[in-house]
Structure formats: structure tokens, C-alpha cells
Scaffold this motif. Sequence first.
Motif: not given
Length: 274
Positions: A137-166
Motif C-alpha cells: 500500500l505504500n507505492d511511490y512513482y515519479r516522472a519528469d514529463v514535458r507537456s503543453v496546454e493551449i486554449r482560446e484558438v482564434r482568428t480575426n476573420v468575421l464568422g469564425c473567430q472561435l476555433l475548436t479542433p476540426a
Amino acid sequence: MRSTPLFVMSIVGGAVALFLALLALAFFILRSPPPPRLAFEQSSCTPSAEWNPVFLSEPGALRRMADGWFVEGASALGTHVCQGGTLVVDMQPDGGPGAPALTVLLDGQQLGRYFAPTRRTVTIEVPHAGALQLAYLNDYYRADVRSVEIREVRTNVLGCQLLTPAKPLSDPQNVYVPQSDLLALFQPEPVAYQACGAGALSFRMMGHPGNGSFPIVEARQEGKTLAKFTASAEWRVFKVPVRAGLVTLQFINPYARETEDRNLVLNRVSWTPR
């Protein structure tokens, strides 16, 4: 080394839970679950004490060896003994830090807890018949992990400012949470967005370093690299000119390395009834 990926995640509580989990994952993964309720249902005892898994914190936490078990996650073995007797366990540590501990229970009551800083043999007197369990019951685990978070993908083109994964993500280690518009990347999967016209594509990004380096995200369109962006520990806005059509954002320098993993090896478990 664990057979499961180092950084597979589960979404259990919406965007807030995921975001907090991602922050924690960048620095360490610590598994120290509370003592589980070790249920063992068997109506008849076996004189030879046949051991079987009765609790697994994750798939693959227990693996059968020739004469024993390799225990790499919080878990428990159980049997039902017909009478009292003597239990002998030959065990040793694997990895670290610290010593793994074996907890022995009879009908849910602890008979003893035995640490294994080196290879050792412990002898436990079992007073009577009942459900006997060996728990790690005293398990232990550790890792060195590189990761990235992205949000609010936008364009300045009228009609499709807010984008989500296609299209849905194909790698299960990458996650998109539509409720919070949060994209979390651990693997180099191109994530496509549909720009409906020429203009500027912008997005907010932050990252967690691995091996001393921050994530790099590449923007591509029609097979050509438009720009490469390096994330930092703070949220920043990035922009790149695009044309109408699909634009992909890809995490191009993933990194994950196991740094610490405490396991327990049960070389031999023997039972002698009185």
C-alpha cells in the motif's frame, strides 16, 4: 518500469480537475492511495493456500513470477486458509526511494507490517482460519514529463473567430476539454483547426518543462512550417498569419522519463498449516 504509459490521464471532474491534474503531473506523480477495503469472497478454504489478486489500484499492478509475484502498484493478494499456521515471505525492494512495506491481514485485521529495505524473509504466525491477505500500500512513482496546454484558438476573420479542433484527437494521451476549451498535449499529434479566411490566428499557451526544456509548438499549413513557438510557465498569447484552410498546431518536442518507482518483489510465499 511500469507497463502503462507514464502520463495517461482520466477526466473525472471537468475542466478544473483536469487543469489541476496537469499542473501536478508536470512535477511529479505520487501514488499513495488510502488503505483499500480488501474484500475477499470465498466460501471454502484451500489447504495449499492458493493466492489470487483481490485488489488492484491499476491494471498490471501485480504480475506473476515463477515462484512469486512482482508488485509494481498498490494491490493485494488473498487466500482463505482452513486453519492457523505459519506464513513465510521472502521479499525484496525494487527501485525506490524508501522501502516498500508488506501488510499482512487476517479477516481484515492487521497481523503486521514489514518493510523491505533489502532482501529479507519474514515469518508470521497466523492464529486461526480465515481470509488472509498480503497488501502493498505504500507505492511511490515519479516522472519528469514535458507537456503543453493551449486554449482560446482564434482568428480575426468575421464568422469564425472561435476555433475548436476540426476532428477528434487520435492519441489517448492528448486531451481536449470542450467545456473549458483546454487542449493538453503530451504527444506529437498534429491538431487541426479550420480557418475560414486569411488573417491572424492567435492562441494562449503555457507549458511544463521536462529535462530542463519547455515545450515547442509548430504551426503548419499546406505542408509548410509557419512558425515555432516556445511555451513558458506563464500563459502567453501567440499569433501567426494564416490563409483559409486547415492549420495544425503540433507539440514537437515531447519528453517523459521515469525518475523514481518503488516496487516490491515477493520471491516466495509459503504456507504451513498447523
